[in-house]
Scaffold this active site. Structure first.
Site, PDB file in Angstrom:
ATOM      1  N   LYS A  89       0.792  -1.136  -0.095  1.00  0.00           N
ATOM      2  CA  LYS A  89      -0.151   0.192   0.071  1.00  0.00           C
ATOM      3  C   LYS A  89       0.826   1.249   0.145  1.00  0.00           C
ATOM      4  O   LYS A  89       1.844   1.205   0.565  1.00  0.00           O
ATOM      5  CB  LYS A  89      -0.938   0.097   1.360  1.00  0.00           C
ATOM      6  CG  LYS A  89      -1.973   1.175   1.484  1.00  0.00           C
ATOM      7  CD  LYS A  89      -2.771   0.941   2.615  1.00  0.00           C
ATOM      8  CE  LYS A  89      -3.655   2.174   2.549  1.00  0.00           C
ATOM      9  NZ  LYS A  89      -4.565   1.913   3.883  1.00  0.00           N
ATOM     10  N   SER A 164      -9.785   2.106   3.226  1.00  0.00           N
ATOM     11  CA  SER A 164      -8.766   2.771   2.397  1.00  0.00           C
ATOM     12  C   SER A 164      -7.820   2.063   1.528  1.00  0.00           C
ATOM     13  O   SER A 164      -7.189   2.451   0.585  1.00  0.00           O
ATOM     14  CB  SER A 164      -7.977   3.928   3.082  1.00  0.00           C
ATOM     15  OG  SER A 164      -7.074   3.179   4.051  1.00  0.00           O
ATOM     16  N   SER A 188      -9.460  -0.097   7.458  1.00  0.00           N
ATOM     17  CA  SER A 188      -9.115  -0.097   5.967  1.00  0.00           C
ATOM     18  C   SER A 188      -8.240  -1.375   5.429  1.00  0.00           C
ATOM     19  O   SER A 188      -8.434  -1.480   4.298  1.00  0.00           O
ATOM     20  CB  SER A 188      -8.189   1.076   6.027  1.00  0.00           C
ATOM     21  OG  SER A 188      -8.874   2.216   5.952  1.00  0.00           O
TER      22      SER A 188
HETATM   23  N1  GLN Z   1     -12.839   4.449   6.779  1.00  0.00           N
HETATM   24  C1  GLN Z   1     -12.285   4.919   7.877  1.00  0.00           C
HETATM   25  C2  GLN Z   1     -11.791   6.349   7.681  1.00  0.00           C
HETATM   26  O1  GLN Z   1     -12.090   6.893   6.475  1.00  0.00           O
HETATM   27  C3  GLN Z   1     -10.907   3.906   8.288  1.00  0.00           C
HETATM   28  C4  GLN Z   1      -9.956   4.539   7.470  1.00  0.00           C
HETATM   29  C5  GLN Z   1      -8.606   3.602   7.808  1.00  0.00           C
HETATM   30  O2  GLN Z   1      -8.826   2.662   8.355  1.00  0.00           O
HETATM   31  N2  GLN Z   1      -7.532   4.040   7.291  1.00  0.00           N
HETATM   32  O3  GLN Z   1     -11.151   6.786   8.560  1.00  0.00           O
END
Ligand code: GLN
Length: 491
Positions: A89, A164, A188
């Protein structure tokens, strides 16, 4: 998956298992160099459609493949990930490779060092294919916040892959890597794994070093693996886990042999089912396969028990206060001075700061910086940030009380399956609310595994989230193996 309802255009392909790859390389039937080339060819073919990789690190992957092939030719013992093609990532840094975190502000940044998790994969023999698309600074649940365009879900390219770590999940689903690394701050890893039908691991906070992870919310950020099957995900976690002197929050606890632990049958484990995760808002098309999955665990010999986590309803607001507050502090460093984007149209220093940040950050990141700065500002600190920390503690204690009665807790990973691109972009609050089942474990610091658990009638993957107490990854993996065995029957 009922045929006829399956998306006309699907790019799903199962990668070989780690064991098959390693055996093939050890006995000379497979060459690491050929594998790397095959993967790059497949990426070349599919990436224009799926937008999974942001950049490729061919020189590094091919040099490593040559080393592995030379070892195999000599008959040397091969490391556990010898020749395994992996993707990273883009929030994890790789020496000399572009590391944008999905943001325009880091365009052109080439870090001078490797993240610990990345270095550990390579030391175990993996081929680092390249960097994977994600929401900007890991903020999002659909990958639509990437400055480089959204990833498309390989199951159905009209749908989001989740976020994400959308690129990390989609890469494994489409066999553009055998394993990948992602990060999980509020879901994420788990949510995109569920949307794409692959396995994703949330390690206990501190289990995997955060050194070299571009920070979003430091008290919540975790690095973890994706794979096409549970055993391989467990093996990958074993490679990247463990103390790192470069991350003061990394745990000193010894690393278990997660893959071997996952081989143990789950009979006798007590599995909690929290009513709060099966309430209003859960799509019946998600509920049905999850209930069948729970029944399958019961048939495998687990004792299913109701548990209660009444503070769940406060988890989303608590998470979005803590995460934005920490993000506003972490992202202060991107000011155009040391690295990344600098606005060319600035007369003064303060102009340069504000133009660089205004032009470099996308709208979601700006929203979070504003929310976080507000929550931390004098006069509001006690009402918001301090209160959120108190609720966070209550949530964690509630989980610990539940884990005194059960070995694991199972829930849906997301209340809905993968949605259409653009469906939720106009409504950030709706996007935040869909994180309800994942942010709780993030706040509590506990671990979990997201594992495929059947599908909707239209064939969209559904994921079960299996949560376990701090450092009890082995328990989550054992149950995930049992769930995996039942998954095909549920489809
Ligand atoms: N969807 C969550 C956010 O937007 C989690 C994102 C993540 O785990 N990096 O913060």
């Amino acid at each position: 998956m009922p045929t006829g309802t399956k998306a006309a255009e699907s790019y799903i392909e199962k990668p070989k298992t780690l064991a098959a790859l390693r055996d093939g390389i050890a006995n000379g039937r497979l060459k690491a160099a050929d594998l790397a080339n095959e993967y790059y060819q497949r990426i070349e073919k599919l990436n224009p459609r799926l937008n999974v990789y942001l950049s490729l690190t061919k020189d590094r992957a091919l040099a490593q493949a040559e080393r592995i092939d030379a070892m195999a030719a000599k008959g040397d013992p091969l490391p556990v990930l010898a020749g395994v093609p992996v993707g990273i990532k883009d929030v994890l840094v790789m020496q000399g490779a572009p590391s944008t975190a999905g943001s325009k502000i880091l365009q052109g940044y080439r870090p001078p060092y490797d993240a610990t998790a990345v270095a550990r994969l390579e030391a175990a023999g993996a081929l680092l294919l390249g960097k994977l698309n994600c929401d900007e600074f890991a903020m999002g649940s659909s990958n639509e916040n990437s400055a480089y365009g959204p990833v498309r879900n390989p199951v159905d390219p009209e749908r989001v892959p989740g976020g994400s770590s959308g690129g990390s999940a989609a890469a494994v689903a489409a066999n553009l890597a055998v394993g990948t690394l992602g990060s999980d701050t509020g879901g994420s890893i788990r949510q995109p794994a569920s949307f794409c039908g692959v396995v994703g691991v949330l390690p206990t906070y501190g289990r995997v070093s955060r050194y070299g992870l571009i920070a979003f919310a430091s008290s919540l950020d975790r690095v973890g693996p994706f794979a096409a099957n549970v055993r391989d995900a467990a093996t990958l976690l074993g490679v990247i886990a463990g103390h790192d002197p470069k991350d003061a929050t990394s745990s000193l606890a010894p690393v278990e042999d997660y893959a071997a632990e996952s081989d143990k049958p789950p009979a006798g484990l007590r599995v909690g089912v929290p009513a709060e995760y099966f309430a209003e808002g859960l799509d019946p098309e998600v509920r049905a396969p999850i209930e069948k999955g729970i029944a399958a665990l019961e048939r495998a010999g687990c004792a299913i028990k109701p548990v209660s986590l009444p503070h769940t309803k406060y988890a989303v607001p608590t998470y979005y206060l803590v995460a934005t507050a920490e993000a506003s502090a972490n992202l202060a460093r991107f000011d155009g001075v040391r690295y990344g984007y600098r606005s060319p149209r600035s007369a003064t220093l303060s102009d340069m700061y504000s133009h660089s940040r205004n032009e470099g950050f996308g709208p979601e990141v700006k929203r979070r910086i504003l929310l976080g700065t507000y929550a931390l500002s004098a006069g509001y600190y006690d009402a918001y940030y301090l209160k959120a920390q108190q609720v966070r503690r209550l949530l964690a204690e509630e989980f610990l009380r539940a884990f005194a009665q059960v070995d694991a807790i199972v829930t849906p990973t997301s209340p809905v399956p993968a949605f259409k691109l653009g469906e939720k972009t106009g409504d950030p609050l709706a996007m935040y609310l869909a994180d309800i089942y994942t942010v709780t474990a993030s706040l509590a610091g506990i671990c979990g595994v997201a594992v495929p658990c059947g599908a909707t009638k239209a064939g969209l993957p559904v994921g079960m989230q299996i949560l376990a107490a701090h450092l009890r990854e082995s328990t989550a993996f054992r149950l995930a193996r049992a769930m995996e065995a039942a998954d095909l029957i549920l489809r």
